[in-house]
Design a protein around this motif. Structure first.
Motif, short mmCIF file in Angstrom:
data_model
loop_
_atom_site.label_atom_id
_atom_site.label_comp_id
_atom_site.label_asym_id
_atom_site.label_seq_id
_atom_site.Cartn_x
_atom_site.Cartn_y
_atom_site.Cartn_z
N GLY A 59 0.86 -1.19 0.00
CA GLY A 59 0.00 0.00 0.00
C GLY A 59 0.89 1.22 0.00
N LEU A 60 0.96 1.88 1.13
CA LEU A 60 1.92 2.98 1.29
C LEU A 60 2.72 2.67 2.56
N TRP A 61 3.48 1.61 2.50
CA TRP A 61 4.35 1.13 3.59
C TRP A 61 3.54 0.60 4.77
N CYS A 62 2.30 0.22 4.59
CA CYS A 62 1.49 -0.04 5.78
C CYS A 62 0.89 -1.44 5.91
N GLY A 119 -5.08 9.93 14.70
CA GLY A 119 -5.68 9.29 13.52
C GLY A 119 -4.69 8.98 12.43
N SER A 120 -3.45 9.46 12.56
CA SER A 120 -2.47 9.29 11.48
C SER A 120 -1.07 9.59 12.00
N GLY A 121 -0.08 9.30 11.16
CA GLY A 121 1.29 9.63 11.52
C GLY A 121 1.54 11.12 11.60
N SER A 122 0.91 11.86 10.69
CA SER A 122 1.08 13.32 10.71
C SER A 122 0.55 13.90 12.01
N GLU A 123 -0.62 13.45 12.39
CA GLU A 123 -1.19 13.92 13.67
C GLU A 123 -0.29 13.48 14.82
N GLY A 153 13.98 14.38 5.32
CA GLY A 153 13.22 13.51 6.23
C GLY A 153 11.75 13.68 5.92
N TYR A 154 10.93 12.70 6.28
CA TYR A 154 9.48 12.84 6.06
C TYR A 154 8.76 12.58 7.37
N HIS A 155 7.97 13.56 7.78
CA HIS A 155 7.22 13.39 9.03
C HIS A 155 5.74 13.72 8.86
N GLY A 156 5.27 13.71 7.63
CA GLY A 156 3.85 13.91 7.40
C GLY A 156 3.54 15.18 6.67
N SER A 157 2.24 15.42 6.50
CA SER A 157 1.80 16.47 5.59
C SER A 157 0.96 17.56 6.26
N ALA A 226 13.95 12.04 13.98
CA ALA A 226 14.50 11.35 12.81
C ALA A 226 13.83 10.00 12.64
N GLU A 227 13.74 9.57 11.39
CA GLU A 227 13.33 8.20 11.10
C GLU A 227 14.58 7.32 11.23
N PRO A 228 14.47 6.16 11.89
CA PRO A 228 15.65 5.28 11.97
C PRO A 228 16.22 4.99 10.58
N ALA A 259 12.01 9.27 17.77
CA ALA A 259 12.18 8.34 16.64
C ALA A 259 10.84 8.26 15.92
N ASP A 260 10.84 8.67 14.65
CA ASP A 260 9.61 8.55 13.87
C ASP A 260 9.58 7.13 13.29
N GLU A 261 8.77 6.29 13.93
CA GLU A 261 8.71 4.86 13.61
C GLU A 261 7.52 4.54 12.71
N VAL A 262 6.98 5.56 12.04
CA VAL A 262 5.77 5.33 11.24
C VAL A 262 6.01 4.26 10.18
N ILE A 263 7.20 4.26 9.59
CA ILE A 263 7.52 3.22 8.60
C ILE A 263 8.28 2.05 9.25
N CYS A 264 9.25 2.36 10.09
CA CYS A 264 10.10 1.29 10.63
C CYS A 264 9.41 0.45 11.70
N ALA A 288 2.25 4.65 13.31
CA ALA A 288 1.03 4.66 12.47
C ALA A 288 1.11 3.42 11.58
N LYS A 289 0.69 3.53 10.35
CA LYS A 289 0.81 2.50 9.32
C LYS A 289 0.70 1.05 9.83
N GLY A 290 1.82 0.41 10.16
CA GLY A 290 1.82 -1.01 10.54
C GLY A 290 1.04 -1.30 11.81
N MET A 414 6.62 -0.62 -7.69
CA MET A 414 7.84 -0.10 -7.03
C MET A 414 7.68 1.40 -7.09
N ARG A 415 8.06 2.11 -6.01
CA ARG A 415 7.98 3.56 -6.05
C ARG A 415 9.26 4.14 -6.58
N ALA A 416 9.17 5.30 -7.22
CA ALA A 416 10.37 6.01 -7.66
C ALA A 416 10.50 7.27 -6.83
N1 PXG Z 1 6.26 9.83 9.40
C1 PXG Z 1 6.78 9.01 8.50
C2 PXG Z 1 8.16 8.47 8.70
C3 PXG Z 1 6.03 8.65 7.37
O1 PXG Z 1 6.57 7.83 6.45
C4 PXG Z 1 4.24 10.02 8.20
C5 PXG Z 1 5.03 10.33 9.29
C6 PXG Z 1 2.88 10.60 8.12
O2 PXG Z 1 1.91 9.63 8.29
P1 PXG Z 1 0.43 9.87 7.72
O3 PXG Z 1 -0.32 8.72 8.29
O4 PXG Z 1 -0.06 11.16 8.25
O5 PXG Z 1 0.52 9.88 6.23
C7 PXG Z 1 4.74 9.15 7.22
C8 PXG Z 1 3.89 8.82 6.03
C9 PXG Z 1 5.77 8.25 0.25
C10 PXG Z 1 4.81 8.54 1.33
O6 PXG Z 1 5.84 9.05 -0.67
C11 PXG Z 1 5.10 8.21 2.63
C12 PXG Z 1 4.19 8.53 3.63
C13 PXG Z 1 2.99 9.14 3.32
C14 PXG Z 1 2.71 9.46 2.00
C15 PXG Z 1 3.61 9.17 0.99
O7 PXG Z 1 6.49 7.28 0.31
N2 PXG Z 1 4.57 8.28 4.92
#
Ligand code: PXG
Length: 454
Positions: A59-62, A119-123, A153-157, A226-228, A259-264, A288-290, A414-416
């Protein structure tokens, strides 16, 4: 003449007419229309044209436990019948959220025994920002406000998530980052390491944290996030020297580590958390996710005891979401954790699936288009280059997107990320699924190379 079915065309028209899609190039989307995904089972998806696609991104890592798990469906249905909604505000609670908090804490690192649900990783990361600033204020240090994140780094939107993250394309839209957030370089050796060895570069990148703390003043810095392993940034696995040096720096200064463990989190590295894999000692962990395998939305923050103590002795914490700890999501989370335990999914990742996936992925390193294959657990990245020795790219050719399209057309997601192809498949893959993934990936690399040279 389009060969698409009338139903597909109708859905695609709805997309153009009524839907604003997340993270999409709207011009391209209007031209081609989205691929409509209609069904899924195990590690495969089906689109509205009946194509079967191996989901290399869960899906999206989840979707850790794979699609079609009846246990999760039943858990949601039963909870909807019993109590479809209630909130956790103003001195109320309900069993699924409380039981999930206990189940999450049981697998969390020692000394982290409280969870705040979102409700989500961003929240979750918005919650982190408010929690850490509130914590320092309660400690009599209201000046400790700045949070240090990393470039790419990615921590949400959400506004806080996108600000904590270091994605320049996101910062350009909406006047971000908000004040009180600083960024240091990422430990991306393949892309940015130049002539340094990976370990030299890892140390350099880690030392940037200390420099930033000294530049801002320790009394101004609240936390480092940071994400691990960076996920959305391109499955960036830091050189071996990176985390040990970061740990030394964190031990030296009085700042919190998030540690942002949303993916790891929840098994992707073969351990419950990326922090377990790298033996990090976070003060807070975003999840979140997993947590629910993506079947329903849910996130949260796991909090170390000494911080939870200060917060809980501090009276009101004026923060929360209507769907914090939503009972249906919590019931699904509980069922999902039960599956991870009962089917020993994480143990199997560690001892069987991940070693096999990593061995087979490395075989792609002999491909002329491939500059590096890296991976860990059920994460992988394939760097596409013009010159293996110098790591030179095919600048401006959009090679990653070309490859991604071939993958889609040949039944593989596969994502690019630029010219880095990434995978994060469901944890429940079999060896046969891994074989299918690697052989489709090789075919698509061949097709991409031909297309560039053709
Ligand atoms: N932290 C990390 C490390 C994430 O990967 C979020 C927070 C935010 O989670 P929510 O549930 O609010 O989306 C994420 C989300 C991509 C992609 O392009 C990755 C995420 C979301 C959308 C796109 O790989 N990760």
């Amino acid at each position: 003449m389009s060969t698409k079915s009338p139903q597909t065309l109708q859905w695609q028209a709805l997309s153009g007419d009524h839907h604003l899609a997340p993270f999409s190039d709207y011009r391209q989307l209007k031209e081609k229309g989205p691929r409509i995904i209609t069904e899924a089972q195990g590690v495969h998806l089906w689109d509205s044209e009946g194509h079967k696609i191996l989901d290399g991104m869960a899906g999206l890592w989840c979707v850790a436990v794979g699609y079609g798990r009846e246990e999760l469906v039943q858990a949601a249905a039963a909870q909807m019948r019993e109590l479809p909604y209630y909130n956790l505000f103003f001195q109320t609670a309900h069993p699924p959220a409380l039981e999930l908090a206990q189940a999450v804490v049981q697998v969390a690192p020692d000394g982290m025994s409280h969870v705040f649900f979102t409700g989500s990783g961003s929240e979750g990361n918005d919650t982190v920002l408010r929690l850490v600033r509130h914590y320092w204020a309660l400690q009599g240090k209201p000046g400790k406000k700045t949070i240090i994140g990393r470039v790419n780094g990615y921590h949400g939107s959400t506004v806080a998530g996108a600000s904590l993250g270091g994605m320049s394309g996101m910062h350009e839209q909406g006047d971000l980052p908000i004040p009180g957030i600083a960024h240091i370089p990422q430990p991306y050796w393949f892309g940015e390491g130049g002539d340094m060895s990976p370990d030299e570069f890892g140390l350099w990148a880690a030392n940037q944290l200390e420099e930033k703390i000294l530049e801002l003043g320790e009394d101004q810095v609240a936390a480092f996030i940071a994400e691990p392993i960076q996920g959305a940034g391109g499955v960036i696995i830091p050189p071996d020297s990176y985390w040990p040096r970061i740990k030394e720096i964190l031990a030296k200064y009085d700042i919190l580590f998030v540690a942002d463990e949303v993916i790891c989190g929840f098994g992707r590295t073969g351990e419950w958390f990326g922090s377990d894999y790298y033996q990090l000692k976070p003060d807070l962990m975003t999840i979140a996710k997993g947590l629910t395998s993506g079947y329903v939305p849910m996130g949260g923050v796991i909090v170390r005891d000494r911080i939870a103590k200060v917060i809980s002795e501090g009276g009101d914490f004026n923060h929360g979401f209507t769907y914090s700890g939503h009972p249906v999501a919590a019931a699904v989370g509980l069922a999902n954790l039960r599956l991870l335990h009962e089917e020993k999914i994480i143990e199997r990742v560690r001892s069987e699936t991940a070693p096999y996936l990593q061995k087979r992925l490395r075989e792609l390193e002999d491909h002329p288009l491939v500059g590096e294959v890296r991976g860990l657990g059920m994460l992988g990245a394939i760097e596409l280059v013009k010159d293996k020795a110098t790591r030179e790219r095919y600048e401006g050719r959009g090679v990653g997107m070309v490859c991604r399209q071939f993958c889609f057309d040949n039944g593989l997601i596969m994502r690019a990320v630029g010219d880095t192809m990434i995978i994060a498949p469901p944890l429940v893959m079999t060896e046969a699924d891994v074989d299918e993934l690697v052989s489709k990936a090789r075919l698509c690399l061949d097709l991409t190379l031909n297309a560039i040279n053709g």
